[in-house]
Design a protein around this motif. Structure first.
Motif, short mmCIF file in Angstrom:
data_model
loop_
_atom_site.label_atom_id
_atom_site.label_comp_id
_atom_site.label_asym_id
_atom_site.label_seq_id
_atom_site.Cartn_x
_atom_site.Cartn_y
_atom_site.Cartn_z
N ASP A 8 0.79 -1.28 -0.12
CA ASP A 8 -0.11 0.00 0.18
C ASP A 8 0.82 1.50 0.08
N TYR A 9 0.33 2.49 0.04
CA TYR A 9 0.94 3.86 0.10
C TYR A 9 -0.06 4.42 0.90
N PHE A 10 0.70 5.15 1.96
CA PHE A 10 0.04 5.81 2.99
C PHE A 10 -1.16 6.64 2.83
N ARG A 11 -1.11 7.41 1.79
CA ARG A 11 -2.13 8.47 1.29
C ARG A 11 -3.21 8.00 0.13
N SER A 12 -2.78 6.63 -0.04
CA SER A 12 -3.82 6.12 -1.10
C SER A 12 -5.29 5.83 -0.48
N SER A 13 -6.23 6.37 -1.05
CA SER A 13 -7.65 6.31 -0.34
C SER A 13 -8.12 4.96 -0.58
N ALA A 14 -7.58 3.99 -1.87
CA ALA A 14 -7.88 2.77 -1.86
C ALA A 14 -7.24 1.76 -0.69
N SER A 15 -5.91 2.14 -0.36
CA SER A 15 -5.10 1.29 0.76
C SER A 15 -5.88 1.71 2.01
N TYR A 29 -1.50 -7.83 9.94
CA TYR A 29 -1.10 -8.17 8.60
C TYR A 29 0.34 -7.32 8.66
N ASP A 30 0.98 -7.69 7.53
CA ASP A 30 2.29 -6.86 7.43
C ASP A 30 2.27 -5.88 6.28
N SER A 31 2.60 -4.55 6.53
CA SER A 31 2.67 -3.56 5.59
C SER A 31 3.83 -3.46 4.65
N HIS A 32 3.62 -3.53 3.53
CA HIS A 32 4.72 -3.40 2.59
C HIS A 32 4.54 -1.89 1.55
N PRO A 33 5.14 -1.11 2.15
CA PRO A 33 4.80 0.30 1.30
C PRO A 33 5.34 0.23 0.02
N VAL A 34 4.57 1.07 -0.86
CA VAL A 34 4.99 1.08 -2.23
C VAL A 34 4.97 2.50 -2.46
N SER A 35 5.76 3.24 -3.00
CA SER A 35 5.83 4.70 -3.09
C SER A 35 5.23 5.13 -4.36
N LEU A 36 4.13 5.67 -4.32
CA LEU A 36 3.70 5.96 -5.47
C LEU A 36 4.34 7.25 -6.01
N ILE A 37 4.96 8.16 -5.15
CA ILE A 37 5.78 9.13 -5.75
C ILE A 37 6.79 8.86 -6.40
N ASP A 38 7.79 7.93 -5.84
CA ASP A 38 8.87 7.17 -6.38
C ASP A 38 8.82 6.46 -7.72
N GLY A 39 7.40 6.21 -8.00
CA GLY A 39 7.14 5.25 -9.11
C GLY A 39 7.32 3.95 -8.99
N ALA A 40 7.30 3.47 -7.73
CA ALA A 40 7.59 1.90 -7.28
C ALA A 40 6.56 1.05 -7.95
N GLN A 41 5.23 1.63 -7.96
CA GLN A 41 4.28 0.73 -8.54
C GLN A 41 4.36 0.53 -9.94
N ARG A 42 5.26 1.16 -10.70
CA ARG A 42 5.56 0.87 -11.98
C ARG A 42 6.70 0.14 -12.31
N SER A 43 7.39 -0.48 -11.46
CA SER A 43 8.62 -1.38 -11.40
C SER A 43 8.17 -2.65 -12.01
N ASP A 44 9.17 -3.24 -12.57
CA ASP A 44 8.94 -4.56 -13.08
C ASP A 44 8.64 -5.72 -11.94
N ALA A 45 9.16 -5.41 -10.73
CA ALA A 45 9.14 -6.32 -9.65
C ALA A 45 7.50 -6.37 -9.11
N TYR A 46 7.16 -4.85 -9.08
CA TYR A 46 5.70 -4.83 -8.43
C TYR A 46 4.89 -5.57 -9.69
N ARG A 47 4.93 -4.91 -10.88
CA ARG A 47 3.96 -5.56 -11.93
C ARG A 47 3.92 -6.85 -12.15
#
Length: 216
Positions: A8-15, A29-47
């Motif tokens: 998730d991302y801390f300010r993501s409404s959906a998260s 649960y465990d939280s794994h941050p995905v930085s939308l500002i840094d573009g981590a959601q577009r990384s090959d690993a996350y996709r």
């Protein structure tokens, strides 16, 4: 069942919605941050895990679940208490309609990728982007107020939080961030206050998940 992992991302409404639902269900649960500002959601690993490259994604019981409302419905079926979608078909439809008016009509027009496109690709200045944001929130909150008022109790529907409240609280959090006047929505404001007073909602607040450098 292994401990679930929420990407998730801390300010993501959906998260934020999914964090609330997990808390209401008492699921650790465990939280794994995905930085939308840094573009981590577009990384090959996350996709590779989530082809859409969106947050949240919940890894639970061998599944990778995406789309916040779908995740919350799964949780509601897996952990029936407290129920977030009423069992009565008409009541359930009413609650889902209120939730979807936020999650499907308001939020998609105001999420980060849309705002970045307006400002970056289309070249709008920040005041114009902010006005876009406020306009579409108000377009959604007015009808939602009218939908909720006749059947609201302490919350948007009755006296227990439902899926509608799970969606409302993150949306009003964002409305306040963008200085949207809320005086015209007394039912929504009252339900939001009742929900935010509950520990499950308080613990899901973005302030608890903000990266250290963004905290006051």
């Amino acid at each position: 069942m292994n401990r679930p992992v929420l990407h998730d991302y801390f300010r993501s409404s959906a998260s934020y919605r999914v964090r609330i639902a997990l808390n209401l269900k008492g699921v650790e649960y465990d939280s794994h941050p995905v930085s939308l500002i840094d573009g981590a959601q577009r990384s090959d690993a996350y996709r590779a895990l989530n082809p859409q490259g969106f947050v949240p994604m919940l890894e639970i019981d061998g599944h990778r679940l995406t789309q916040s409302l779908s995740i919350i419905v799964y949780l509601d079926q897996l952990f029936p208490e407290p129920r977030l979608i009423p069992a009565d078909p008409a009541d359930g439809a009413h609650v889902r309609a209120m939730a979807m008016s936020i999650a499907c009509d308001v939020h998609p027009l105001n999420n980060l990728r849309v705002l970045k496109y307006l400002k970056g690709t289309l070249g709008h200045d920040q005041p114009t982007v902010d006005e876009w944001y406020r306009h579409w929130i108000c377009e959604g909150l007015g009808p939602l107020e009218a939908m909720a008022a006749p059947r609201a109790g302490a919350f948007l529907f009755g006296d227990e939080p439902t899926l509608a409240d799970v969606c409302l609280v993150p949306q009003l959090y964002n409305a306040r961030r963008f200085d949207v006047p809320l005086d015209l929505y007394p039912t929504l404001v009252r339900a939001d206050a009742a929900a935010r007073a509950l520990p499950a909602f308080t613990a899901a607040h973005p302030d608890h998940f903000a990266p250290r450098e963004t905290q006051p």
